[in-house]
Scaffold this motif. Structure first.
Motif, PDB file in Angstrom:
ATOM      1  N   SER A 216       0.839  -1.207   0.000  1.00  0.00           N
ATOM      2  CA  SER A 216       0.000   0.000   0.000  1.00  0.00           C
ATOM      3  C   SER A 216       0.873   1.255   0.000  1.00  0.00           C
ATOM      4  O   SER A 216       2.091   1.178   0.159  1.00  0.00           O
ATOM      5  CB  SER A 216      -0.917   0.000   1.220  1.00  0.00           C
ATOM      6  OG  SER A 216      -0.141  -0.024   2.399  1.00  0.00           O
ATOM      7  N   THR A 217       0.243   2.403  -0.175  1.00  0.00           N
ATOM      8  CA  THR A 217       0.961   3.672  -0.175  1.00  0.00           C
ATOM      9  C   THR A 217       1.734   3.824   1.130  1.00  0.00           C
ATOM     10  O   THR A 217       1.163   3.673   2.214  1.00  0.00           O
ATOM     11  CB  THR A 217      -0.010   4.855  -0.361  1.00  0.00           C
ATOM     12  OG1 THR A 217      -0.658   4.715  -1.620  1.00  0.00           O
ATOM     13  CG2 THR A 217       0.728   6.179  -0.314  1.00  0.00           C
ATOM     14  N   SER A 218       3.015   4.089   1.022  1.00  0.00           N
ATOM     15  CA  SER A 218       3.883   4.176   2.202  1.00  0.00           C
ATOM     16  C   SER A 218       5.000   5.171   1.949  1.00  0.00           C
ATOM     17  O   SER A 218       5.310   5.512   0.803  1.00  0.00           O
ATOM     18  CB  SER A 218       4.501   2.810   2.510  1.00  0.00           C
ATOM     19  OG  SER A 218       3.513   1.854   2.758  1.00  0.00           O
ATOM     20  N   TYR A 219       5.624   5.611   3.047  1.00  0.00           N
ATOM     21  CA  TYR A 219       6.768   6.513   2.999  1.00  0.00           C
ATOM     22  C   TYR A 219       7.894   5.916   3.827  1.00  0.00           C
ATOM     23  O   TYR A 219       7.651   5.259   4.841  1.00  0.00           O
ATOM     24  CB  TYR A 219       6.424   7.879   3.583  1.00  0.00           C
ATOM     25  CG  TYR A 219       5.390   8.634   2.784  1.00  0.00           C
ATOM     26  CD1 TYR A 219       5.773   9.545   1.808  1.00  0.00           C
ATOM     27  CD2 TYR A 219       4.030   8.446   3.012  1.00  0.00           C
ATOM     28  CE1 TYR A 219       4.832  10.245   1.072  1.00  0.00           C
ATOM     29  CE2 TYR A 219       3.083   9.130   2.278  1.00  0.00           C
ATOM     30  CZ  TYR A 219       3.495  10.031   1.317  1.00  0.00           C
ATOM     31  OH  TYR A 219       2.564  10.710   0.579  1.00  0.00           O
ATOM     32  N   LEU A 220       9.125   6.157   3.383  1.00  0.00           N
ATOM     33  CA  LEU A 220      10.297   5.725   4.125  1.00  0.00           C
ATOM     34  C   LEU A 220      11.317   6.850   4.078  1.00  0.00           C
ATOM     35  O   LEU A 220      11.650   7.345   2.995  1.00  0.00           O
ATOM     36  CB  LEU A 220      10.891   4.454   3.496  1.00  0.00           C
ATOM     37  CG  LEU A 220      12.217   3.952   4.076  1.00  0.00           C
ATOM     38  CD1 LEU A 220      12.038   3.514   5.527  1.00  0.00           C
ATOM     39  CD2 LEU A 220      12.761   2.818   3.228  1.00  0.00           C
ATOM     40  N   GLY A 221      11.805   7.262   5.233  1.00  0.00           N
ATOM     41  CA  GLY A 221      12.844   8.285   5.311  1.00  0.00           C
ATOM     42  C   GLY A 221      14.169   7.650   5.687  1.00  0.00           C
ATOM     43  O   GLY A 221      14.231   6.820   6.601  1.00  0.00           O
ATOM     44  N   LEU A 222      15.215   7.993   4.976  1.00  0.00           N
ATOM     45  CA  LEU A 222      16.551   7.489   5.250  1.00  0.00           C
ATOM     46  C   LEU A 222      17.442   8.674   5.615  1.00  0.00           C
ATOM     47  O   LEU A 222      17.613   9.604   4.818  1.00  0.00           O
ATOM     48  CB  LEU A 222      17.101   6.757   4.025  1.00  0.00           C
ATOM     49  CG  LEU A 222      16.254   5.569   3.555  1.00  0.00           C
ATOM     50  CD1 LEU A 222      16.655   5.126   2.165  1.00  0.00           C
ATOM     51  CD2 LEU A 222      16.379   4.427   4.541  1.00  0.00           C
ATOM     52  N   ALA A 223      17.994   8.658   6.812  1.00  0.00           N
ATOM     53  CA  ALA A 223      18.782   9.772   7.325  1.00  0.00           C
ATOM     54  C   ALA A 223      20.136   9.870   6.629  1.00  0.00           C
ATOM     55  O   ALA A 223      20.813   8.874   6.424  1.00  0.00           O
ATOM     56  CB  ALA A 223      18.986   9.621   8.823  1.00  0.00           C
TER      57      ALA A 223
END
Length: 172
Positions: free
Chosen positions: A32-39
């Protein structure tokens, strides 16, 4: 403005360990629609609410007496990373990649938070974020069903920017 001294933020005058971050991050795309942040370019010099950020700083090998103990900010250091995505689903997925800054403000003070080139899969992108426009679109890809896709990013951290940059993946 910071005075010279061993705690001067980002003052590097010497030789520091590990001047490059290199590696691959495996990412299985969600259904499903998702977000992932990578520092990226994080610094643990200052705690936020008593918590230090991920430590991506290198310790000095030799330095001048008034230089920083670590590479706080990682200015001038290279990132050579691969986002190794895999779509395990029976339908294609659209993936959008953004470059973002954690620092926001109602005015552009400082005038920018990041200003430098980034090579992505062989194509040079100019990254320019500000406190009022902290996120910049880099690319949108369609990853076929049951298929891999790699996004290769190669860049140096420019000076006179703020720490706390990130890559943001949006999956639809």
């Amino acid at each position: 403005m910071f005075s010279p001294g061993p705690n001067a933020y980002g003052r590097e005058a010497g030789v520091y360990e590990d001047g490059m971050w290199s590696g691959s991050t495996n990412i299985s795309l969600p259904s499903s629609t998702s977000y992932l942040g990578l520092a990226l370019n994080t610094s643990s010099k200052f705690a936020v609410n008593g918590v230090f950020l991920q430590d991506q700083n290198a310790t000095y090998v030799m330095k001048l007496s008034d230089s920083s103990e670590k590479t706080y900010g990682n200015y001038g250091h290279k990132y050579d990373i691969t986002l190794a995505m895999y779509n395990p689903h029976s339908t294609s997925k659209q993936v959008t990649l953004y470059f973002g800054s954690n620092y926001t403000n109602s005015s552009n003070s400082p005038s920018f938070t990041y200003n430098g080139p980034l090579k992505m899969n062989g194509v040079i992108k100019n990254i320019y974020t500000t406190p009022t426009a902290p996120r910049q679109w880099l690319a949108t890809w369609t990853v076929p069903a049951n298929s891999p896709f790699n996004a290769n990013l190669d860049f140096y951290v420019p000076g006179l920017i703020t720490t706390g940059q990130q890559l943001i993946l949006q999956v639809n």
